[in-house]
Design an enzyme around this catalytic site. Structure first.
Site, PDB file in Angstrom:
ATOM      1  N   ARG A  41       7.205   6.707  -9.627  1.00 36.66           N
ATOM      2  CA  ARG A  41       7.763   5.521  -9.440  1.00 36.66           C
ATOM      3  C   ARG A  41       8.456   5.224 -11.052  1.00 36.66           C
ATOM      4  O   ARG A  41       9.548   5.862 -11.137  1.00 36.66           O
ATOM      5  CB  ARG A  41       6.441   4.490  -9.380  1.00 36.66           C
ATOM      6  CG  ARG A  41       6.745   3.241  -8.996  1.00 36.66           C
ATOM      7  CD  ARG A  41       5.684   2.581  -8.742  1.00 36.66           C
ATOM      8  NE  ARG A  41       4.520   2.323  -9.786  1.00 36.66           N
ATOM      9  CZ  ARG A  41       3.482   1.423  -9.911  1.00 36.66           C
ATOM     10  NH1 ARG A  41       2.957   0.977  -8.962  1.00 36.66           N
ATOM     11  NH2 ARG A  41       2.786   1.362 -11.154  1.00 36.66           N
ATOM     12  N   LYS A  43      -1.095  -9.316 -15.218  1.00 37.79           N
ATOM     13  CA  LYS A  43      -0.087  -9.805 -14.386  1.00 37.79           C
ATOM     14  C   LYS A  43      -0.213 -10.472 -13.085  1.00 37.79           C
ATOM     15  O   LYS A  43      -1.314 -10.611 -12.704  1.00 37.79           O
ATOM     16  CB  LYS A  43       0.653  -8.292 -13.851  1.00 37.79           C
ATOM     17  CG  LYS A  43       0.000  -7.519 -13.192  1.00 37.79           C
ATOM     18  CD  LYS A  43       0.379  -5.946 -13.049  1.00 37.79           C
ATOM     19  CE  LYS A  43      -0.493  -5.209 -12.248  1.00 37.79           C
ATOM     20  NZ  LYS A  43      -0.260  -3.661 -12.344  1.00 37.79           N
ATOM     21  N   MET A  82      -0.389 -21.176   9.781  1.00 38.06           N
ATOM     22  CA  MET A  82       0.252 -21.421   8.565  1.00 38.06           C
ATOM     23  C   MET A  82      -0.600 -22.296   7.635  1.00 38.06           C
ATOM     24  O   MET A  82      -0.783 -21.671   6.517  1.00 38.06           O
ATOM     25  CB  MET A  82       1.704 -22.206   8.488  1.00 38.06           C
ATOM     26  CG  MET A  82       2.433 -22.080   7.180  1.00 38.06           C
ATOM     27  SD  MET A  82       3.819 -23.004   7.052  1.00 38.06           S
ATOM     28  CE  MET A  82       4.681 -21.797   8.197  1.00 38.06           C
ATOM     29  N   TYR A 104      -2.581 -20.928  18.604  1.00 40.39           N
ATOM     30  CA  TYR A 104      -1.468 -20.158  18.925  1.00 40.39           C
ATOM     31  C   TYR A 104      -1.820 -18.983  20.079  1.00 40.39           C
ATOM     32  O   TYR A 104      -2.655 -18.203  19.525  1.00 40.39           O
ATOM     33  CB  TYR A 104      -0.616 -19.735  17.964  1.00 40.39           C
ATOM     34  CG  TYR A 104       0.057 -20.922  17.109  1.00 40.39           C
ATOM     35  CD1 TYR A 104       0.948 -21.906  17.949  1.00 40.39           C
ATOM     36  CD2 TYR A 104      -0.284 -20.958  15.917  1.00 40.39           C
ATOM     37  CE1 TYR A 104       1.640 -22.805  17.450  1.00 40.39           C
ATOM     38  CE2 TYR A 104       0.543 -21.972  15.177  1.00 40.39           C
ATOM     39  CZ  TYR A 104       1.312 -22.941  15.849  1.00 40.39           C
ATOM     40  OH  TYR A 104       2.008 -24.118  15.251  1.00 40.39           O
TER      41      TYR A 104
HETATM   42  C1  LIG Z   1      -1.326  -3.127 -12.948  1.00 41.61           C
HETATM   43  C2  LIG Z   1      -1.315  -1.992 -13.617  1.00 41.61           C
HETATM   44  C3  LIG Z   1      -2.450  -1.550 -14.452  1.00 41.61           C
HETATM   45  C4  LIG Z   1      -3.960  -2.007 -13.848  1.00 41.61           C
HETATM   46  O1  LIG Z   1      -4.310  -1.456 -12.722  1.00 41.61           O
HETATM   47  P1  LIG Z   1      -5.946  -1.566 -12.200  1.00 41.61           P
HETATM   48  O2  LIG Z   1      -5.996  -0.786 -11.150  1.00 41.61           O
HETATM   49  O3  LIG Z   1      -5.894  -3.161 -11.689  1.00 41.61           O
HETATM   50  O4  LIG Z   1      -7.042  -1.531 -13.098  1.00 41.61           O
HETATM   51  C5  LIG Z   1      -2.803  -0.568 -15.271  1.00 41.61           C
HETATM   52  N1  LIG Z   1      -1.446   0.096 -15.808  1.00 41.61           N
HETATM   53  C6  LIG Z   1      -0.275  -0.303 -15.340  1.00 41.61           C
HETATM   54  C7  LIG Z   1       1.083   0.502 -15.830  1.00 41.61           C
HETATM   55  C8  LIG Z   1      -0.291  -1.417 -14.213  1.00 41.61           C
HETATM   56  O5  LIG Z   1       1.064  -1.797 -13.838  1.00 41.61           O
END
Ligand SMILES: *Cc1c(COP(=O)(O)O)cnc(C)c1O
Length: 370
Positions: free
Chosen positions: A133, A36, A311, A263
């Site tokens: 969550r 992801k 930036m 800055y």
């Molecule tokens: C992002 C994610 C992972 C991976 O977690 P890491 O700590 O990067 O290994 C695993 N399971 C879910 C549901 C995630 O959202």
């Protein structure tokens, strides 16, 4: 080097190696490579290919667009979309051959409407054992299981996610174990209804820390990229960092004692010195919070970042004397000689974690697979 402002060199061989390390650690459990957020900033498609080459059996993404990018790139492995989806997005995932994650009876109904008994929709049921969550709470699990029994759905996974797998000691160190026990109890209740379902819970930290959590599959993200989920040294786990962030020395100028840089005049030269300008700023993901704290490598030397990070630019103090020249390489993340700067180091300095460091590397920085 050719003078791009900056580039992220991605060692896809390192990603394949890390996948091998994780697949070995997982033993008989399958490895899902989590790619992801554009492969945690490393490039989603190339990370996915490297991970599959290294032994990953499945991929995980968060968004429908990420799924489509992988399919457009020719990836045929199973891909689970881990995040929440609208009904319209569910249809897009299924059209491209992906797997859904569900945790409410309502979403199960929406997904079932997109399938048929002859072509059931592949889904993973997510159970909330303490993350608070996504996922069905224990009291809602029976209703979810009931809805997921729809013959137009095929439950291919039962999963949960740990809140504290990365905490080796301290107040919450035992909570992973507690979540795991809760998950086991829920799986015992509803598991028999779903004989095709793989059980999965472990992220990178749990995978490396506790083999009992491996179950049928592990889901690894951060470790795949050669970062330590514990913010320690990745080498302790045999992991090799896959991202190098390099740029160049675009200008060198002399400042007198008491002259200021940048800055807000947050840095004043304490002596006559040479200030180098590097064309990377917070818009490239080099956080403003690193102003006056981080270091970079010039040649094989550590050099401090001075002044407020802008930036598009940052400034470094090269010291009064030296043979640096405009055009020299500057390493923001990576190793040269005996010196190295890890994503973990920058994460700590900016009050965050390595995950955020690599994810933050901006779209303006080209990824170059090496
Ligand atoms: C992002 C994610 C992972 C991976 O977690 P890491 O700590 O990067 O290994 C695993 N399971 C879910 C549901 C995630 O959202």
């Amino acid at each position: 080097m050719t003078h791009d402002r900056a580039r992220a060199r991605i060692d896809t061989g390192a990603i394949a190696h890390n996948a091998r390390v994780l697949a070995d650690a997982a033993g008989s459990a399958r490895l899902m490579a989590v790619v992801k957020a554009d492969g945690y900033g490393h490039g989603g498609l190339s990370a996915a290919r490297a991970a599959l080459e290294g032994g990953a059996a499945a991929l995980g993404v968060a968004a429908v667009s990420e799924h489509e990018e992988l399919r457009a790139g020719g990836v045929e492995a199973p891909i689970q979309v881990l995040g929440p989806l609208t009904a319209g997005e569910m249809a897009r995932v299924l059209a491209a051959g992906g797997e859904l994650t569900l945790w409410t009876a309502e979403a199960a109904g929406q997904a079932a409407a997109l399938g048929s008994e002859s072509a059931p929709v592949p889904v993973h049921l997510k159970l909330d054992t303490g993350m608070g969550r996504l996922g069905a709470r224990a009291e809602d699990t029976a209703a979810l299981a009931e809805a997921a029994g729809d013959p137009r759905l095929r439950v291919v996974g039962l999963m949960t996610h740990f809140a504290t797998a990365d905490e080796l000691d301290g107040e919450h160190a035992g909570f992973m174990r507690e979540q795991f026990i809760r998950f086991g109890n829920l799986v015992r209740d509803i598991g028999p209804r779903f004989p095709d379902a793989a059980t999965h819970a472990a992220n990178s930290a749990a995978t490396l820390r506790d083999p009992r959590t491996h179950l049928d599959m592990v889901r690894c993200g951060i470790a795949l990229y050669g970062c330590s989920p514990f913010m320690g040294d990745p080498a302790e786990h045999g992991l090799v960092p896959a991202m190098e962030l390099v740029t160049w020395l675009a200008s060198i100028k002399r400042l007198r004692s008491r002259d200021s840089v940048g800055y807000g005049r947050t840095y004043r030269a304490s002596r006559g010195t040479r200030i180098g300008l590097v064309p990377v700023g917070y818009a490239d993901g080099y956080a403003r919070g690193l102003s006056n704290t981080a270091e970079v490598l010039v040649g094989r030397r550590r050099v401090p970042v001075v002044g407020t990070i802008s930036m598009d630019q940052l400034t470094i103090d090269l010291g009064p004397e030296g043979d640096e020249a405009v055009g020299d390489e500057v390493v923001l993340i990576g190793a040269r000689g005996e010196e190295r700067i890890l994503a973990e180091d920058l994460g700590r300095l900016r009050g965050s974690i390595n995950y955020e460091v690599t994810c933050a590397v901006g779209a303006r920085v080209p990824r170059e697979a090496v």
